[in-house]
Design an enzyme around this catalytic site. Structure first.
Site, PDB file in Angstrom:
ATOM      1  N   HIS A 225       0.839  -1.208   0.000  1.00 54.79           N
ATOM      2  CA  HIS A 225       0.000   0.000   0.000  1.00 54.79           C
ATOM      3  C   HIS A 225       0.867   1.248   0.000  1.00 54.79           C
ATOM      4  O   HIS A 225       0.724   2.122  -0.833  1.00 54.79           O
ATOM      5  CB  HIS A 225      -0.959   0.011   1.196  1.00 54.79           C
ATOM      6  CG  HIS A 225      -1.973   1.096   1.092  1.00 54.79           C
ATOM      7  ND1 HIS A 225      -1.702   2.395   1.481  1.00 54.79           N
ATOM      8  CD2 HIS A 225      -3.218   1.095   0.583  1.00 54.79           C
ATOM      9  CE1 HIS A 225      -2.769   3.139   1.214  1.00 54.79           C
ATOM     10  NE2 HIS A 225      -3.703   2.377   0.671  1.00 54.79           N
TER      11      HIS A 225
ATOM     12  N   GLU B  77       1.013   4.172  -2.617  1.00 50.86           N
ATOM     13  CA  GLU B  77       0.944   5.517  -2.026  1.00 50.86           C
ATOM     14  C   GLU B  77       2.213   5.931  -1.283  1.00 50.86           C
ATOM     15  O   GLU B  77       2.192   6.840  -0.464  1.00 50.86           O
ATOM     16  CB  GLU B  77      -0.281   5.592  -1.100  1.00 50.86           C
ATOM     17  CG  GLU B  77      -1.588   5.539  -1.891  1.00 50.86           C
ATOM     18  CD  GLU B  77      -2.838   5.483  -1.015  1.00 50.86           C
ATOM     19  OE1 GLU B  77      -2.783   5.941   0.130  1.00 50.86           O
ATOM     20  OE2 GLU B  77      -3.851   4.956  -1.498  1.00 50.86           O
TER      21      GLU B  77
ATOM     22  N   HIS C 109      -7.244  -1.590  -4.592  1.00 49.22           N
ATOM     23  CA  HIS C 109      -5.903  -1.306  -5.134  1.00 49.22           C
ATOM     24  C   HIS C 109      -5.400  -2.464  -6.004  1.00 49.22           C
ATOM     25  O   HIS C 109      -4.855  -2.240  -7.080  1.00 49.22           O
ATOM     26  CB  HIS C 109      -4.906  -1.069  -4.001  1.00 49.22           C
ATOM     27  CG  HIS C 109      -5.075   0.259  -3.331  1.00 49.22           C
ATOM     28  ND1 HIS C 109      -5.073   1.443  -4.023  1.00 49.22           N
ATOM     29  CD2 HIS C 109      -5.249   0.596  -2.031  1.00 49.22           C
ATOM     30  CE1 HIS C 109      -5.233   2.453  -3.184  1.00 49.22           C
ATOM     31  NE2 HIS C 109      -5.348   1.956  -1.953  1.00 49.22           N
TER      32      HIS C 109
END
Ligand code: CO
Length: 296
Positions: free
Chosen positions: A182, A212, A244
């Site tokens: 992530h 991210e 995602h």
């Protein structure tokens, strides 16, 4: 004036009174020792994709097997996901709500197990909430937070081994495995590169990027080209294969990892399975939960 015998008589009487008073206070009222009632609170980021629930069901199953008879409750840290599911009629508890209920239900010892991947913002918020509950009057006797997946060098090594074991068997050594984490602006984001370092010590064609945080997909793409990679397996390095994984990693849009790498001449194969769907990964989380339960 009191004689020596009179004085002794008073001291004895006073001692008896104090002893009785102390015993009385100990048996009743605020100092009372509550019955022990242990509980586990599993805390995940949450996911709005129904297929992702497989991961949560799997975790609950493993935890139940490991800690027989201990009630399990769930809480989700993402406000966005809780609101989204609320509109679909599904009410999911925040950490504070779940703990308030557990307090009302008479739990004395609570193990709060984070199912996060790194010690990022979500984990820090969880610690703060638990800390507030730990200081409530008449609250839990013990409440301890279990570490997320990557919290130590040992965790990184165990995770690297689990990842390697979970790579599709048909993958050849000269083909790459690209994991999508992530990522976060939090300093703990460095765990992703630490993981990549440990993975590459064992298999030089495994790469870890993030959506991210750092490293970004462009950096991974450069690394793949340097290594002369022609084919890559894309796998999410997130507990659930949610939005995602399905869109940013495996989607057909121009900016998905699959599209970006394909454009660079790398053939991509995607694996849509979250880390919490693999028992060897869950074992790392339940290992942390076991560390907590050892204090109860
Ligand atoms: Co996100």
């Amino acid at each position: 004036m009191m004689g020596k015998n009179g004085m002794i008589k008073w001291v004895v009487l006073l001692s008896v009174f104090l002893f009785t008073a102390t015993a009385f206070a100990g048996g009743h009222g605020h100092g009372a020792k509550k019955d022990i009632k242990k509980g586990i609170l599993l805390v995940a980021f949450g996911s709005s994709i129904p297929e992702a629930q497989v991961a949560f069901i799997n975790i609950a199953k493993q935890v139940k097997k490991e800690f027989k008879g201990v009630p399990i409750r769930w809480a989700y840290t993402s406000v966005i996901i809780r609101n989204k599911l609320k509109k679909q009629g599904q009410i999911l508890d925040s950490v504070a709500m779940a703990l308030a209920k557990m307090k009302d239900d008479g739990f004395s010892h609570v193990a709060v197990q984070s199912l996060h991947t790194i010690r990022g913002e979500e984990f820090e918020d969880l610690e703060k909430t638990v800390n507030a509950f730990a200081h409530l009057p008449d609250g839990f006797e013990k409440i301890i937070v279990g570490n997320p997946l990557l919290s130590s060098q040992k965790d990184i090594e165990k995770t690297a081994d689990a990842i390697i074991a979970n790579i599709p068997k048909k993958r050849k050594k000269k083909e790459a495995v690209v994991l999508m984490g992530h990522g976060s602006p939090h300093p703990s984001n460095a765990f992703y590169t630490a993981l990549m370092f440990n993975l590459q010590k064992k298999d030089k064609n495994i790469f870890v990027g993030t959506v991210e945080g750092a490293p970004e997909v462009d950096e991974i793409s450069i690394m793949l080209k340097k290594a002369n990679i022609k084919k890559a397996y894309l796998m999410p390095f997130m507990s659930v294969a949610g939005d995602h994984a399905r869109n940013d990693m495996a989607g057909d849009e121009d900016d998905s990892w699959k599209s970006i790498l394909t454009k660079e001449g790398i053939k991509c194969e995607t694996v849509l399975k979250g880390t919490a769907e693999y028992n060897n990964m869950i074992a790392i989380w339940t290992g942390h939960l076991k560390d907590v339960m050892a204090h109860f």
